[in-house]
Design an enzyme around this catalytic site. Sequence first.
Site, PDB file in Angstrom:
ATOM      1  N   SER A 151     -69.770 108.413  24.014  1.00 42.07           N
ATOM      2  CA  SER A 151     -69.554 108.942  22.298  1.00 42.07           C
ATOM      3  C   SER A 151     -70.718 108.951  21.475  1.00 42.07           C
ATOM      4  O   SER A 151     -72.090 108.937  22.415  1.00 42.07           O
ATOM      5  CB  SER A 151     -69.129 107.879  22.045  1.00 42.07           C
ATOM      6  OG  SER A 151     -69.460 107.763  20.545  1.00 42.07           O
ATOM      7  N   TYR A 164     -70.250  98.596  20.451  1.00 38.76           N
ATOM      8  CA  TYR A 164     -69.454  99.588  20.589  1.00 38.76           C
ATOM      9  C   TYR A 164     -70.261 100.685  20.824  1.00 38.76           C
ATOM     10  O   TYR A 164     -70.731 101.514  21.988  1.00 38.76           O
ATOM     11  CB  TYR A 164     -68.462 100.148  19.425  1.00 38.76           C
ATOM     12  CG  TYR A 164     -68.117 102.052  19.883  1.00 38.76           C
ATOM     13  CD1 TYR A 164     -66.708 102.172  20.771  1.00 38.76           C
ATOM     14  CD2 TYR A 164     -69.124 102.827  19.766  1.00 38.76           C
ATOM     15  CE1 TYR A 164     -65.878 103.075  21.167  1.00 38.76           C
ATOM     16  CE2 TYR A 164     -67.594 104.004  19.855  1.00 38.76           C
ATOM     17  CZ  TYR A 164     -67.004 104.315  21.038  1.00 38.76           C
ATOM     18  OH  TYR A 164     -66.460 105.493  21.204  1.00 38.76           O
TER      19      TYR A 164
END
Length: 259
Positions: A151, A164
Amino acid sequence: MTRTEGNPFDLTGHVAVVTGGGSGIGLGMAEGLARAGASVAIIGRTAQRLEDAANMLRAHGNPVLPVVCDVTDEQAVTESMARIRGEFGWLDSCFANAGVRGRFTPVLDTSLAEFRSVTSVDLDGVFLTLREAARQMVAAGRGGSLVGVSSLGALQGMPRQPAYAASKAGVTSMMDSLAVELARHGIRANTIQPGWFDTEMTAEGLADARFSARVLPRVPVRRWGAAEDVAGVAVYLASTASAYHTGDVLRLDGGYLKF
């Protein structure tokens, strides 16, 4: 993985595995792979969602195997990969896409348990998935392609999402390690790094008018990513067209990071 004469993007006879393949980016990858001729195994935690996705993918005329599996369960992952190889005979590519976002919690209020609830899926689960896929690939002796989904959070500060961000940065580094270690077995390892995609995970944020007004103008192509935007990249990384491409990061963000 054997080379195909003619069109290098023809995945006839190819066996691909996609975790989190029942929806979103994972389903977009599976769709592209199935359309290119691959047999596809999709892994996820929700049986009905997987079956619905499998029925859609079967419209391309190739075998599809839905596999219910929690990627944080080491034994379940091991058994699932063995089952897929038993069903299809070998594995050619594996896309470790399953992930969770977790809650938006200030770091001062984030417990270790909450932190690990994200990293157990987004980092440990990717490791288990790719390790077991690699074991099957080495045993079959055909080479293969491993892909981890990261990401932009690996590159940009993400307030209230330390787990995350840490997981996605870890995935990118792990793929580099796999690329170097497994090249001797003919196995490539690359990272896909999506930007802002319109998926179930991001739906709440993208629906916020204030968020969209701030972020969308920073995407040069002026739209959110869609599931079909990952299909071509998945086919490329699975195919013999990428036979010399390993240890790289392919960013799909509509130009966001450059603007």
